[in-house]
Design a protein around this motif. Structure first.
Motif, PDB file in Angstrom:
ATOM      1  N   GLY A 141       0.580  -1.654   0.070  1.00  0.00           N
ATOM      2  CA  GLY A 141       0.210  -0.225   0.140  1.00  0.00           C
ATOM      3  C   GLY A 141       0.922   1.199  -0.363  1.00  0.00           C
ATOM      4  O   GLY A 141       0.965   2.320  -0.200  1.00  0.00           O
ATOM      5  N   ASP A 142       2.349   1.025   0.178  1.00  0.00           N
ATOM      6  CA  ASP A 142       2.844   2.215   0.791  1.00  0.00           C
ATOM      7  C   ASP A 142       4.297   2.277  -0.762  1.00  0.00           C
ATOM      8  O   ASP A 142       4.718   2.953  -0.567  1.00  0.00           O
ATOM      9  CB  ASP A 142       4.228   2.196   1.713  1.00  0.00           C
ATOM     10  CG  ASP A 142       2.658   2.271   2.621  1.00  0.00           C
ATOM     11  OD1 ASP A 142       1.881   2.869   2.962  1.00  0.00           O
ATOM     12  OD2 ASP A 142       3.076   1.932   4.012  1.00  0.00           O
ATOM     13  N   CYS A 143       4.303   1.501  -1.545  1.00  0.00           N
ATOM     14  CA  CYS A 143       5.037   1.942  -2.737  1.00  0.00           C
ATOM     15  C   CYS A 143       4.926   2.575  -3.909  1.00  0.00           C
ATOM     16  O   CYS A 143       3.672   3.273  -4.049  1.00  0.00           O
ATOM     17  CB  CYS A 143       4.726   0.440  -3.504  1.00  0.00           C
ATOM     18  SG  CYS A 143       5.659   0.081  -5.100  1.00  0.00           S
ATOM     19  N   HIS A 144       5.641   3.001  -3.980  1.00  0.00           N
ATOM     20  CA  HIS A 144       5.973   4.450  -4.321  1.00  0.00           C
ATOM     21  C   HIS A 144       5.632   4.724  -5.997  1.00  0.00           C
ATOM     22  O   HIS A 144       5.600   5.601  -6.897  1.00  0.00           O
ATOM     23  CB  HIS A 144       7.373   5.843  -4.177  1.00  0.00           C
ATOM     24  CG  HIS A 144       7.594   5.694  -3.417  1.00  0.00           C
ATOM     25  ND1 HIS A 144       7.471   7.416  -2.671  1.00  0.00           N
ATOM     26  CD2 HIS A 144       7.754   5.413  -1.552  1.00  0.00           C
ATOM     27  CE1 HIS A 144       7.809   7.410  -1.403  1.00  0.00           C
ATOM     28  NE2 HIS A 144       7.610   6.438  -0.569  1.00  0.00           N
ATOM     29  N   ASN A 181       5.824  -3.122  -4.854  1.00  0.00           N
ATOM     30  CA  ASN A 181       5.707  -4.553  -4.003  1.00  0.00           C
ATOM     31  C   ASN A 181       5.440  -5.606  -4.122  1.00  0.00           C
ATOM     32  O   ASN A 181       5.299  -6.945  -3.850  1.00  0.00           O
ATOM     33  CB  ASN A 181       5.874  -4.056  -2.177  1.00  0.00           C
ATOM     34  CG  ASN A 181       4.203  -3.374  -3.177  1.00  0.00           C
ATOM     35  OD1 ASN A 181       3.397  -3.469  -2.960  1.00  0.00           O
ATOM     36  ND2 ASN A 181       4.692  -2.240  -1.032  1.00  0.00           N
ATOM     37  N   GLU A 182       3.779  -5.383  -4.209  1.00  0.00           N
ATOM     38  CA  GLU A 182       2.464  -6.456  -4.359  1.00  0.00           C
ATOM     39  C   GLU A 182       3.638  -7.704  -6.128  1.00  0.00           C
ATOM     40  O   GLU A 182       3.341  -9.162  -5.442  1.00  0.00           O
ATOM     41  CB  GLU A 182       1.200  -6.366  -5.017  1.00  0.00           C
ATOM     42  CG  GLU A 182       0.349  -5.155  -3.555  1.00  0.00           C
ATOM     43  CD  GLU A 182      -0.567  -4.789  -4.357  1.00  0.00           C
ATOM     44  OE1 GLU A 182      -0.914  -4.857  -5.312  1.00  0.00           O
ATOM     45  OE2 GLU A 182      -1.052  -3.636  -3.425  1.00  0.00           O
ATOM     46  N   ARG A 240       6.316 -12.587  -7.342  1.00  0.00           N
ATOM     47  CA  ARG A 240       7.219 -13.517  -7.714  1.00  0.00           C
ATOM     48  C   ARG A 240       8.232 -13.793  -7.283  1.00  0.00           C
ATOM     49  O   ARG A 240       8.193 -15.400  -7.127  1.00  0.00           O
ATOM     50  CB  ARG A 240       8.491 -12.062  -8.552  1.00  0.00           C
ATOM     51  CG  ARG A 240       9.507 -12.176  -9.526  1.00  0.00           C
ATOM     52  CD  ARG A 240       9.753 -11.465 -10.437  1.00  0.00           C
ATOM     53  NE  ARG A 240      10.099 -10.294 -10.119  1.00  0.00           N
ATOM     54  CZ  ARG A 240      10.470  -8.894 -10.914  1.00  0.00           C
ATOM     55  NH1 ARG A 240      10.892 -10.036 -12.131  1.00  0.00           N
ATOM     56  NH2 ARG A 240      11.241  -8.022 -10.710  1.00  0.00           N
ATOM     57  N   PHE A 241       8.380 -13.200  -5.287  1.00  0.00           N
ATOM     58  CA  PHE A 241       9.419 -13.567  -4.592  1.00  0.00           C
ATOM     59  C   PHE A 241       8.596 -15.078  -4.618  1.00  0.00           C
ATOM     60  O   PHE A 241       9.154 -16.062  -4.024  1.00  0.00           O
ATOM     61  CB  PHE A 241       9.020 -12.607  -3.177  1.00  0.00           C
ATOM     62  CG  PHE A 241       9.702 -13.365  -2.093  1.00  0.00           C
ATOM     63  CD1 PHE A 241      11.291 -13.714  -1.880  1.00  0.00           C
ATOM     64  CD2 PHE A 241       8.885 -14.184  -1.345  1.00  0.00           C
ATOM     65  CE1 PHE A 241      11.915 -14.065  -1.032  1.00  0.00           C
ATOM     66  CE2 PHE A 241       9.941 -15.195   0.145  1.00  0.00           C
ATOM     67  CZ  PHE A 241      10.602 -14.749  -0.208  1.00  0.00           C
ATOM     68  N   GLU A 242       7.194 -15.075  -4.740  1.00  0.00           N
ATOM     69  CA  GLU A 242       6.439 -16.477  -3.895  1.00  0.00           C
ATOM     70  C   GLU A 242       7.061 -17.576  -4.673  1.00  0.00           C
ATOM     71  O   GLU A 242       7.081 -18.624  -4.660  1.00  0.00           O
ATOM     72  CB  GLU A 242       5.366 -16.156  -3.526  1.00  0.00           C
ATOM     73  CG  GLU A 242       4.397 -15.555  -2.386  1.00  0.00           C
ATOM     74  CD  GLU A 242       3.245 -15.496  -2.445  1.00  0.00           C
ATOM     75  OE1 GLU A 242       3.402 -14.572  -1.407  1.00  0.00           O
ATOM     76  OE2 GLU A 242       2.684 -15.033  -3.350  1.00  0.00           O
TER      77      GLU A 242
END
Ligand code: FES
Length: 145
Positions: A80-83, A88-89, A94-96
């Motif tokens: 919710g805070d990504c610029h 980040n979502e 991608r991380f998962e």
């Protein structure tokens, strides 16, 4: 001395080399705040600043592990805070997927690659995450390629 005790003693002296990808807007500022505030954390990390956690390609992580890093941390703004709104979502998804590949196909312990959200005001949290991650990798021992 039993093999597990030998391993325990070996790991006690082991100083891991950890790579931390920090997004410019939150986590890098959080790392900076940790330094300015003089929060103590282990000196085992090298920070690479990226504009957003979504910029961290899985190949960066795999190359780091292949080239000698014992663990990799990706850190970005809270959801919710990504610029860049949803970087980040994207990073989380991608991380998962990357985690599944790393675990299943390469046989690397999943604890060696981690994703954390740290804001610019969370210097203390940054220090805590680094301390915890370093201790976790120390317990695992060196990554043998
Ligand atoms: Fe920080 Fe996207 S700008 S995660």
């Amino acid at each position: 001395m039993t093999e597990s005790k030998e391993k325990l003693n070996k790991n006690k002296d082991f100083e891991p080399e950890l790579l931390v990808f920090c997004c410019n807007w939150c986590s890098y500022a959080g790392a900076d705040l940790a330094g300015v505030s003089r929060f103590q954390y282990p000196p085992n990390i090298r920070v690479i600043r990226v504009m957003c956690s979504g910029r961290v390609d899985p190949s960066f992580v795999l190359k780091a592990l292949k080239d000698g890093a014992d663990g990799v941390l990706i850190s970005g703004c809270h959801i919710g805070d990504c610029h860049y709104i949803s970087g980040n979502e994207f990073a989380k998804k991608r991380f998962e997927r990357m985690h599944k590949i790393i675990i299943k196909q390469l046989g690397i312990n999943e604890k060696r690659v981690r994703l954390e959200w740290v804001s610019a005001s969370e210097g203390k949290r940054f220090a805590e995450v680094i301390t915890e991650f370093t201790n976790q990798i120390k317990e695992l021992g060196p990554l043998e390629n």
